[in-house]
Write a protein that holds these residues in place. Structure first.
Motif, PDB file in Angstrom:
ATOM      1  N   VAL A 122      44.380 -29.469  25.966  1.00  0.00           N
ATOM      2  CA  VAL A 122      45.822 -29.751  26.010  1.00  0.00           C
ATOM      3  C   VAL A 122      46.606 -28.471  26.277  1.00  0.00           C
ATOM      4  CG1 VAL A 122      47.805 -30.628  24.734  1.00  0.00           C
ATOM      5  CG2 VAL A 122      45.595 -31.757  24.501  1.00  0.00           C
TER       6      VAL A 122
ATOM      7  N   SER B 223      46.179 -27.567  29.952  1.00  0.00           N
ATOM      8  CA  SER B 223      46.829 -28.540  30.828  1.00  0.00           C
ATOM      9  C   SER B 223      48.349 -28.432  30.802  1.00  0.00           C
ATOM     10  CB  SER B 223      46.419 -29.967  30.431  1.00  0.00           C
ATOM     11  OG  SER B 223      45.020 -30.141  30.543  1.00  0.00           O
ATOM     12  N   THR B 224      48.898 -27.817  29.772  1.00  0.00           N
ATOM     13  CA  THR B 224      50.350 -27.701  29.654  1.00  0.00           C
ATOM     14  C   THR B 224      50.785 -26.249  29.889  1.00  0.00           C
ATOM     15  OG1 THR B 224      50.058 -27.521  27.247  1.00  0.00           O
ATOM     16  CG2 THR B 224      50.629 -29.680  28.126  1.00  0.00           C
ATOM     17  N   PHE B 225      50.624 -25.416  28.883  1.00  0.00           N
ATOM     18  CA  PHE B 225      51.092 -24.034  28.982  1.00  0.00           C
ATOM     19  C   PHE B 225      50.240 -23.200  29.937  1.00  0.00           C
ATOM     20  CE2 PHE B 225      52.891 -25.422  24.940  1.00  0.00           C
ATOM     21  CZ  PHE B 225      54.212 -25.039  25.112  1.00  0.00           C
TER      22      PHE B 225
ATOM     23  N   LEU C 205      51.587 -23.949  33.260  1.00  0.00           N
ATOM     24  CA  LEU C 205      52.921 -23.340  33.299  1.00  0.00           C
ATOM     25  C   LEU C 205      52.825 -21.844  33.623  1.00  0.00           C
ATOM     26  CD1 LEU C 205      55.973 -23.824  32.780  1.00  0.00           C
ATOM     27  CD2 LEU C 205      55.541 -23.186  30.396  1.00  0.00           C
TER      28      LEU C 205
ATOM     29  N   GLY D  48      57.952 -29.599  36.742  1.00  0.00           N
ATOM     30  CA  GLY D  48      57.669 -30.354  35.528  1.00  0.00           C
ATOM     31  C   GLY D  48      56.948 -31.658  35.786  1.00  0.00           C
TER      32      GLY D  48
ATOM     33  N   ILE E 154      53.238 -31.000  36.427  1.00  0.00           N
ATOM     34  CA  ILE E 154      52.516 -30.694  35.194  1.00  0.00           C
ATOM     35  C   ILE E 154      52.283 -31.959  34.377  1.00  0.00           C
ATOM     36  CG2 ILE E 154      52.673 -29.455  32.999  1.00  0.00           C
ATOM     37  CD1 ILE E 154      54.231 -27.282  34.452  1.00  0.00           C
ATOM     38  N   ALA E 155      53.318 -32.807  34.274  1.00  0.00           N
ATOM     39  CA  ALA E 155      53.194 -34.048  33.504  1.00  0.00           C
ATOM     40  C   ALA E 155      52.121 -34.959  34.092  1.00  0.00           C
ATOM     41  CB  ALA E 155      54.532 -34.765  33.466  1.00  0.00           C
TER      42      ALA E 155
ATOM     43  N   ILE F 209      48.576 -33.845  33.266  1.00  0.00           N
ATOM     44  CA  ILE F 209      48.179 -34.133  31.881  1.00  0.00           C
ATOM     45  C   ILE F 209      47.917 -35.621  31.679  1.00  0.00           C
ATOM     46  CG2 ILE F 209      48.911 -34.023  29.469  1.00  0.00           C
ATOM     47  CD1 ILE F 209      50.740 -31.676  30.306  1.00  0.00           C
TER      48      ILE F 209
END
Length: 303
Positions: free
Chosen positions: A131, A134-136, A139, A151, A154-155, A158
């Motif tokens: 997680v 996959s997010t930060f 980023l 954004g 990225i969403a 995930i």
């Protein structure tokens, strides 16, 4: 002992196949996809519904988040102090900030701590490493390569990533006390078992060494952070500060000591963040970690 034999046999087998000219050079990508899209979801669906929630589970979950946060702070500080390029700083944040908690972590933890240890390792990897990456992680890769963030992109990465979907399904099953029929559980377990030989074969196929690279000093710094500073930080926080000393904590620290994550290095390369250094973090980091893991195992088990 059997698991250790499997680890080294398939690792060496992959290194041998890498030198066979007739063997497809990118075959590891197919193996990676099978491990990521089939084996990892199977393990999540098998083990997570059986986990009984306890606030102490935050310790293994927190490993990746703490390691990545301090990687960001550490390399951002050094990058600003010494005038590194954004791509170099971003490369080190990603490749040193995430550990190989599944491909290497699962088979090694299972060999050392059995099935109970593997259940804890899944918590380090799924809601932790996966997680966070996959997010930060995405980023950071975006910011240090192009400077802009999408954004929606990225969403989508995930929400539509099969292991993440399996993780969410498994969490819901745990919450509602549901588990699959025993035959389906057996199938999931057997599929998950295939992860160890396939993961080590993939690692062997990807190991590369470049002893003449200009990136050697940054390689040494990145590996020092990943293989020594990260587990030392977790040991200090969990054992010294919070006075925790259980098998769960041992697994958490050992997972923190794993070599750089292959997926994080691939993402760094794909975003143009020093691809050669990224591959060297894997090529040198994985074999060196087999030695440093012995050191950390002695620390957590006997001190």
């Amino acid at each position: 002992m059997y698991n250790f034999i499997i680890i080294f046999v398939f690792l060496i087998f992959g290194m041998v196949l890498q030198r066979v000219k007739s063997f497809p050079s990118h075959s590891y990508k197919l193996i990676n996809n099978f491990v990521i899209y089939i084996c990892l979801p199977a393990l999540a669906l098998y083990y997570i519904p059986k986990i009984h929630w306890d606030n102490r589970l935050l310790y293994p979950i927190g490993v990746a988040w703490i390691g990545f946060l301090f990687s960001y702070l550490f390399f951002s500080f050094l990058g600003n102090k010494f005038g590194w390029s954004k791509k170099l700083t971003g490369c080190l944040i990603l490749t040193a900030g995430f550990g190989n908690t599944s491909f290497l972590g699962f088979p090694i933890i299972q060999a050392l701590y059995g099935e109970e240890g593997l259940r804890m390792a899944i918590l380090v990897d799924q809601p932790g490493t996966f997680v966070a990456l996959s997010t930060f992680g995405i980023l950071v890769a975006t910011l240090y390569s192009s400077g802009s963030v999408n954004g929606i992109y990225i969403a989508k990465r995930i929400l539509f990533f099969p292991p993440f979907i399996a993780f969410l399904v498994a969490c819901l099953m745990n919450i509602f006390g549901f588990d699959f029929h025993q035959y389906i559980q057996l199938l999931l377990q057997k599929v998950g078992i295939a992860m160890t030989p396939l993961a080590m074969l993939s690692v062997g196929l990807q190991l590369q060494f470049d002893r003449r690279s200009k990136h050697l000093k940054f390689l040494g710094l990145g590996l020092f952070y990943k293989l020594f500073l990260t587990p030392a930080l977790l040991y200090f926080l969990y054992v010294v500060v919070l006075n925790q000393n259980s098998k769960m904590i041992h697994v958490a620290i050992m997972e923190a000591a794993m070599a750089p994550m292959i997926t994080a290095c691939i993402i760094a390369s794909s975003y143009g963040l020093k691809p050669r250094l990224s591959s060297m973090m894997i090529g040198f980091g994985i074999p060196i970690s087999f030695v440093t893991l012995i050191f950390w195992y002695f620390i957590v088990e006997y001190l």
